[in-house]
Design a protein around this motif. Sequence first.
Motif, mmCIF file in Angstrom:
data_model
loop_
_atom_site.group_PDB
_atom_site.id
_atom_site.type_symbol
_atom_site.label_atom_id
_atom_site.label_comp_id
_atom_site.label_asym_id
_atom_site.label_seq_id
_atom_site.Cartn_x
_atom_site.Cartn_y
_atom_site.Cartn_z
ATOM 1 N N THR A 177 71.378 1.508 20.954
ATOM 2 C CA THR A 177 70.614 2.529 21.802
ATOM 3 C C THR A 177 69.089 2.406 20.264
ATOM 4 N N MET A 178 67.787 2.273 20.535
ATOM 5 C CA MET A 178 67.140 2.370 19.786
ATOM 6 C C MET A 178 66.035 3.754 20.249
ATOM 7 N N ARG A 179 65.417 4.051 20.019
ATOM 8 C CA ARG A 179 64.445 5.269 19.767
ATOM 9 C C ARG A 179 63.038 4.085 19.774
ATOM 10 N N VAL A 180 62.125 4.711 20.922
ATOM 11 C CA VAL A 180 60.990 3.987 21.845
ATOM 12 C C VAL A 180 60.222 4.958 21.472
ATOM 13 N N ARG A 181 58.995 5.281 20.768
ATOM 14 C CA ARG A 181 57.646 6.005 20.833
ATOM 15 C C ARG A 181 56.256 4.254 20.571
ATOM 16 N N ALA A 182 55.737 5.390 22.099
ATOM 17 C CA ALA A 182 54.219 5.088 22.480
ATOM 18 C C ALA A 182 53.352 5.561 21.745
ATOM 19 N N LEU A 183 52.357 5.903 21.144
ATOM 20 C CA LEU A 183 51.375 6.635 20.356
ATOM 21 C C LEU A 183 49.898 5.694 20.179
ATOM 22 N N HIS A 184 49.207 6.696 20.500
ATOM 23 C CA HIS A 184 47.450 6.393 21.560
ATOM 24 C C HIS A 184 47.446 5.550 20.030
ATOM 25 N N ALA A 185 46.024 4.626 20.156
ATOM 26 C CA ALA A 185 45.555 3.369 19.033
ATOM 27 C C ALA A 185 45.356 3.937 17.722
ATOM 28 N N ASP A 186 45.046 4.756 17.756
ATOM 29 C CA ASP A 186 44.799 5.843 16.147
ATOM 30 C C ASP A 186 45.742 6.109 15.610
ATOM 31 N N GLU A 187 46.927 6.537 16.012
ATOM 32 C CA GLU A 187 47.826 7.839 15.959
ATOM 33 C C GLU A 187 49.081 5.918 15.527
ATOM 34 N N PHE A 188 48.878 5.133 15.733
ATOM 35 C CA PHE A 188 49.765 4.143 15.775
ATOM 36 C C PHE A 188 48.876 3.444 14.459
ATOM 37 N N GLU A 189 48.386 3.258 14.406
ATOM 38 C CA GLU A 189 47.492 2.535 12.956
ATOM 39 C C GLU A 189 47.468 3.496 12.016
ATOM 40 N N ALA A 190 47.344 4.705 12.077
ATOM 41 C CA ALA A 190 47.834 5.834 11.216
ATOM 42 C C ALA A 190 49.774 6.023 11.072
ATOM 43 N N TRP A 191 50.466 6.043 11.972
ATOM 44 C CA TRP A 191 51.397 5.301 11.393
ATOM 45 C C TRP A 191 51.767 4.034 11.093
ATOM 46 N N LEU A 192 51.347 3.407 10.908
ATOM 47 C CA LEU A 192 51.432 1.592 10.520
ATOM 48 C C LEU A 192 50.993 1.751 9.150
ATOM 49 N N ALA A 193 49.892 2.619 8.795
ATOM 50 C CA ALA A 193 49.866 2.392 7.324
ATOM 51 C C ALA A 193 50.422 3.416 6.476
ATOM 52 N N ALA A 194 50.947 3.804 6.602
ATOM 53 C CA ALA A 194 51.740 5.212 6.442
ATOM 54 C C ALA A 194 53.555 4.322 5.990
ATOM 55 N N ALA A 195 53.777 3.906 6.849
ATOM 56 C CA ALA A 195 55.385 2.816 7.240
ATOM 57 C C ALA A 195 55.048 1.839 5.810
ATOM 58 N N ARG A 196 53.419 1.539 6.399
ATOM 59 C CA ARG A 196 53.377 0.688 4.989
ATOM 60 C C ARG A 196 54.209 1.161 3.516
ATOM 61 N N ARG A 197 53.316 2.145 3.709
ATOM 62 C CA ARG A 197 53.544 2.517 1.963
ATOM 63 C C ARG A 197 55.379 3.027 1.832
#
Length: 197
Positions: A177-197
Amino acid sequence: MATLWWWMFGYGTLVLLVVVGLWLHALYRRRPEPDEAQARRTGRRWIVGGGLLLPLASIAVLLAFGVPAGHGMLPWPVAAGPAALRIEVVGHQWWWEVRYPDAGLQLRDELVLPVGRPVDVHVSSRDVIHSFWVPRLGGKIDAIPGRTNVIRLRADRAGAMRGQCAEFCGDAHAHMTMRVRALHADEFEAWLAAARR
């Protein structure tokens, strides 16, 4: 896809009810035995109406609904709005590798999408045939070793979902299985930036 399914179900039910109604009408409204010429004319009517016109009309109606629904799942160039996000998903026995190539990010059994933006998911497999499927987002596509298939997904609202391998792939298939999350655009960008770090 769910809307398309309901339209197909409704149309199929309508056709079934009409055919049963005609059958009951013919059953209870028996006439004296027709002559040979009348029997031929009636036979031709059934062949033309039930064998040609009804199937052609049914196919035309289903295509009118099905083609636009399927078209939305193909990775066509985006005419307006944000460009499609590319995500690569690789099936393994028995887990999903999720890569965001533009961000240099790799996850295990987790897919995060932006709401309202098309996402082109490039699906492949390292070992056996798997099937990538997120039921709440629509279609599914096979993950085949040595081949990359692409499906376009689009989340219309934020929230958590579940992804699943929909092709039996061995002993632990039910746990793939896989966990799937849909985030609003600004939350997605913040998540992406944090995940990169």
